[in-house]
Structure formats: structure tokens, C-alpha cells
Design a protein around this motif. Structure first.
Motif, PDB file in Angstrom:
ATOM      1  N   LYS A  79      15.036 -18.219  -2.570  1.00  0.00           N
ATOM      2  CA  LYS A  79      15.942 -18.026  -1.437  1.00  0.00           C
ATOM      3  C   LYS A  79      17.156 -18.934  -1.587  1.00  0.00           C
ATOM      4  O   LYS A  79      18.286 -18.522  -1.303  1.00  0.00           O
ATOM      5  CB  LYS A  79      15.233 -18.315  -0.114  1.00  0.00           C
ATOM      6  CG  LYS A  79      16.139 -18.073   1.080  1.00  0.00           C
ATOM      7  CD  LYS A  79      15.449 -18.320   2.392  1.00  0.00           C
ATOM      8  CE  LYS A  79      16.433 -18.084   3.534  1.00  0.00           C
ATOM      9  NZ  LYS A  79      15.856 -18.426   4.827  1.00  0.00           N
ATOM     10  N   ASP A  80      16.940 -20.168  -2.063  1.00  0.00           N
ATOM     11  CA  ASP A  80      18.059 -21.087  -2.269  1.00  0.00           C
ATOM     12  C   ASP A  80      19.041 -20.550  -3.300  1.00  0.00           C
ATOM     13  O   ASP A  80      20.256 -20.657  -3.122  1.00  0.00           O
ATOM     14  CB  ASP A  80      17.556 -22.465  -2.697  1.00  0.00           C
ATOM     15  CG  ASP A  80      16.836 -23.201  -1.576  1.00  0.00           C
ATOM     16  OD1 ASP A  80      17.081 -22.867  -0.397  1.00  0.00           O
ATOM     17  OD2 ASP A  80      16.040 -24.097  -1.878  1.00  0.00           O
ATOM     18  N   GLN A  81      18.526 -19.949  -4.381  1.00  0.00           N
ATOM     19  CA  GLN A  81      19.408 -19.375  -5.392  1.00  0.00           C
ATOM     20  C   GLN A  81      20.195 -18.204  -4.820  1.00  0.00           C
ATOM     21  O   GLN A  81      21.398 -18.066  -5.070  1.00  0.00           O
ATOM     22  CB  GLN A  81      18.595 -18.926  -6.605  1.00  0.00           C
ATOM     23  CG  GLN A  81      18.024 -20.063  -7.419  1.00  0.00           C
ATOM     24  CD  GLN A  81      17.038 -19.598  -8.461  1.00  0.00           C
ATOM     25  OE1 GLN A  81      16.317 -18.620  -8.263  1.00  0.00           O
ATOM     26  NE2 GLN A  81      17.006 -20.304  -9.576  1.00  0.00           N
ATOM     27  N   LEU A  82      19.526 -17.364  -4.046  1.00  0.00           N
ATOM     28  CA  LEU A  82      20.208 -16.237  -3.415  1.00  0.00           C
ATOM     29  C   LEU A  82      21.261 -16.726  -2.420  1.00  0.00           C
ATOM     30  O   LEU A  82      22.366 -16.182  -2.347  1.00  0.00           O
ATOM     31  CB  LEU A  82      19.199 -15.334  -2.705  1.00  0.00           C
ATOM     32  CG  LEU A  82      18.237 -14.573  -3.613  1.00  0.00           C
ATOM     33  CD1 LEU A  82      17.116 -13.952  -2.795  1.00  0.00           C
ATOM     34  CD2 LEU A  82      18.985 -13.507  -4.389  1.00  0.00           C
ATOM     35  N   GLU A  85      24.341 -17.902  -4.255  1.00  0.00           N
ATOM     36  CA  GLU A  85      25.123 -16.760  -4.722  1.00  0.00           C
ATOM     37  C   GLU A  85      25.875 -16.119  -3.562  1.00  0.00           C
ATOM     38  O   GLU A  85      27.042 -15.763  -3.686  1.00  0.00           O
ATOM     39  CB  GLU A  85      24.218 -15.737  -5.404  1.00  0.00           C
ATOM     40  CG  GLU A  85      24.994 -14.595  -6.017  1.00  0.00           C
ATOM     41  CD  GLU A  85      24.123 -13.603  -6.761  1.00  0.00           C
ATOM     42  OE1 GLU A  85      24.609 -12.473  -6.975  1.00  0.00           O
ATOM     43  OE2 GLU A  85      22.978 -13.941  -7.102  1.00  0.00           O
ATOM     44  N   ALA A  86      25.212 -15.991  -2.417  1.00  0.00           N
ATOM     45  CA  ALA A  86      25.852 -15.421  -1.231  1.00  0.00           C
ATOM     46  C   ALA A  86      27.010 -16.306  -0.773  1.00  0.00           C
ATOM     47  O   ALA A  86      28.060 -15.810  -0.358  1.00  0.00           O
ATOM     48  CB  ALA A  86      24.829 -15.255  -0.110  1.00  0.00           C
ATOM     49  N   HIS A  92      29.067 -12.933   4.861  1.00  0.00           N
ATOM     50  CA  HIS A  92      29.085 -13.326   6.261  1.00  0.00           C
ATOM     51  C   HIS A  92      27.667 -13.293   6.840  1.00  0.00           C
ATOM     52  O   HIS A  92      26.910 -12.353   6.607  1.00  0.00           O
ATOM     53  CB  HIS A  92      29.987 -12.384   7.056  1.00  0.00           C
ATOM     54  CG  HIS A  92      30.130 -12.752   8.490  1.00  0.00           C
ATOM     55  ND1 HIS A  92      30.831 -13.853   8.903  1.00  0.00           N
ATOM     56  CD2 HIS A  92      29.633 -12.175   9.613  1.00  0.00           C
ATOM     57  CE1 HIS A  92      30.762 -13.933  10.221  1.00  0.00           C
ATOM     58  NE2 HIS A  92      30.042 -12.920  10.671  1.00  0.00           N
ATOM     59  N   GLY A  93      27.282 -14.336   7.578  1.00  0.00           N
ATOM     60  CA  GLY A  93      25.985 -14.401   8.233  1.00  0.00           C
ATOM     61  C   GLY A  93      24.842 -14.838   7.330  1.00  0.00           C
ATOM     62  O   GLY A  93      23.677 -14.733   7.703  1.00  0.00           O
ATOM     63  N   ARG A  94      25.152 -15.355   6.158  1.00  0.00           N
ATOM     64  CA  ARG A  94      24.121 -15.712   5.180  1.00  0.00           C
ATOM     65  C   ARG A  94      23.179 -16.812   5.665  1.00  0.00           C
ATOM     66  O   ARG A  94      22.021 -16.839   5.280  1.00  0.00           O
ATOM     67  CB  ARG A  94      24.762 -16.122   3.859  1.00  0.00           C
ATOM     68  CG  ARG A  94      25.596 -17.388   3.963  1.00  0.00           C
ATOM     69  CD  ARG A  94      26.350 -17.689   2.693  1.00  0.00           C
ATOM     70  NE  ARG A  94      27.244 -18.813   2.893  1.00  0.00           N
ATOM     71  CZ  ARG A  94      28.496 -18.727   3.276  1.00  0.00           C
ATOM     72  NH1 ARG A  94      29.038 -17.544   3.494  1.00  0.00           N
ATOM     73  NH2 ARG A  94      29.241 -19.805   3.442  1.00  0.00           N
ATOM     74  N   LEU A 102      19.060 -11.479   2.184  1.00  0.00           N
ATOM     75  CA  LEU A 102      20.004 -11.983   1.182  1.00  0.00           C
ATOM     76  C   LEU A 102      20.011 -11.066  -0.040  1.00  0.00           C
ATOM     77  O   LEU A 102      21.077 -10.732  -0.567  1.00  0.00           O
ATOM     78  CB  LEU A 102      19.647 -13.413   0.772  1.00  0.00           C
ATOM     79  CG  LEU A 102      19.982 -14.498   1.774  1.00  0.00           C
ATOM     80  CD1 LEU A 102      19.306 -15.812   1.399  1.00  0.00           C
ATOM     81  CD2 LEU A 102      21.491 -14.700   1.869  1.00  0.00           C
ATOM     82  N   LYS A 103      18.821 -10.645  -0.484  1.00  0.00           N
ATOM     83  CA  LYS A 103      18.731  -9.724  -1.626  1.00  0.00           C
ATOM     84  C   LYS A 103      19.508  -8.442  -1.344  1.00  0.00           C
ATOM     85  O   LYS A 103      20.266  -7.958  -2.176  1.00  0.00           O
ATOM     86  CB  LYS A 103      17.276  -9.364  -1.928  1.00  0.00           C
ATOM     87  CG  LYS A 103      16.536 -10.382  -2.727  1.00  0.00           C
ATOM     88  CD  LYS A 103      15.129  -9.868  -3.026  1.00  0.00           C
ATOM     89  CE  LYS A 103      14.369 -10.787  -3.920  1.00  0.00           C
ATOM     90  NZ  LYS A 103      13.011 -10.292  -4.222  1.00  0.00           N
ATOM     91  N   ARG A 104      19.289  -7.901  -0.151  1.00  0.00           N
ATOM     92  CA  ARG A 104      19.967  -6.650   0.239  1.00  0.00           C
ATOM     93  C   ARG A 104      21.469  -6.853   0.281  1.00  0.00           C
ATOM     94  O   ARG A 104      22.237  -6.008  -0.211  1.00  0.00           O
ATOM     95  CB  ARG A 104      19.455  -6.188   1.597  1.00  0.00           C
ATOM     96  CG  ARG A 104      19.130  -4.720   1.623  1.00  0.00           C
ATOM     97  CD  ARG A 104      18.449  -4.265   2.904  1.00  0.00           C
ATOM     98  NE  ARG A 104      17.056  -4.712   2.968  1.00  0.00           N
ATOM     99  CZ  ARG A 104      16.562  -5.472   3.934  1.00  0.00           C
ATOM    100  NH1 ARG A 104      17.312  -5.864   4.942  1.00  0.00           N
ATOM    101  NH2 ARG A 104      15.305  -5.846   3.918  1.00  0.00           N
ATOM    102  N   ALA A 105      21.923  -7.964   0.865  1.00  0.00           N
ATOM    103  CA  ALA A 105      23.358  -8.220   0.984  1.00  0.00           C
ATOM    104  C   ALA A 105      24.017  -8.406  -0.376  1.00  0.00           C
ATOM    105  O   ALA A 105      25.191  -8.083  -0.559  1.00  0.00           O
ATOM    106  CB  ALA A 105      23.591  -9.463   1.847  1.00  0.00           C
ATOM    107  N   LEU A 106      23.245  -8.908  -1.341  1.00  0.00           N
ATOM    108  CA  LEU A 106      23.776  -9.123  -2.688  1.00  0.00           C
ATOM    109  C   LEU A 106      23.581  -7.901  -3.593  1.00  0.00           C
ATOM    110  O   LEU A 106      23.993  -7.917  -4.748  1.00  0.00           O
ATOM    111  CB  LEU A 106      23.110 -10.357  -3.330  1.00  0.00           C
ATOM    112  CG  LEU A 106      23.440 -11.670  -2.641  1.00  0.00           C
ATOM    113  CD1 LEU A 106      22.533 -12.787  -3.168  1.00  0.00           C
ATOM    114  CD2 LEU A 106      24.904 -12.043  -2.833  1.00  0.00           C
TER     115      LEU A 106
END
Length: 108
Positions: A79-82, A85-86, A92-94, A102-106
Motif C-alpha cells: 500500500k505504501d508503494q502504491l 506512486e499515487a 486526488h483523494g489518495r 489505490l490499485k484501481r486509481a493507478l
């Protein structure tokens, strides 16, 4: 590049480095990616003085794999890596997102 590398490997290194920079990697990270890729290819072809078992026995070259193993792990990136990246992509809203969000947003 290691001393004594062939002109072909020097060109390969520069090409990979340039491609990584065009994808948005930092210069330092692009150099690391290029060096690791070229060194693995040197090991596979017998040009390197020493090589790891995975370098010589892997049935696919780095080019054939196309990054299949990057951030692989059991569950992929943390999650920290994602989140990092975000942050770099200004998502926005990360800060309130879950790992799945986060996966979906990326786009992963």
C-alpha cells in the motif's frame, strides 16, 4: 556499465535508460533498470565473469518477460508503494484510499 563491456551492451544500456526516462522514471532509477537488465543479458550470454542461477536458467529473457515480475511478490506492491506512486501522479483523494482503491486509481 562495467568496464570492458562491448559496444553493443553500451548501446543497449543507453537505449534502456532512455526508454525508462521517457516512461517517467528518475535518472537514477533509469540507470539502475538499464544496468540490471544489461548485466542479466550479459550473464545469460556468458559474457559476465559470474552469474546467478536465475540469470542463467531463466527460460525467458528480460525482453520476453516484459516486466512481468516487477512488483510481483505474493500480492504485488505494498500500500505504501502504491501510495507513493499515487502521490507522484497527483491522484486526488489518495490519503483516504484503501490498497484496492489505490490499485484501481493507478490502473492496476
Amino acid at each position: 556499465m562495467p568496464a570492458g563491456s562491448s559496444a553493443k551492451r553500451e548501446r543497449q544500456y543507453e537505449h534502456i535508460k532512455k526508454s525508462a526516462e521517457q516512461r517517467g522514471e528518475s535518472t537514477r532509477r533509469a540507470e539502475e533498470i538499464a544496468a540490471r537488465t544489461v548485466n542479466k543479458e550479459r550473464a545469460r550470454s556468458g559474457e559476465a565473469e559470474s552469474a546467478s542461477r536465475t540469470s542463467t536458467r531463466d527460460p525467458k529473457s528480460a525482453y520476453e518477460r516484459g516486466g512481468q515480475r516487477s512488483h510481483g511478490g505474493a500480492e504485488g506492491p505494498t500500500k505504501d508503494q502504491l501510495y507513493e506512486e499515487a502521490r507522484k501522479r497527483h491522484v486526488h483523494g489518495r490519503s483516504s484510499m484503501t490498497k484496492q482503491e489505490l490499485k484501481r486509481a493507478l490502473g492496476r
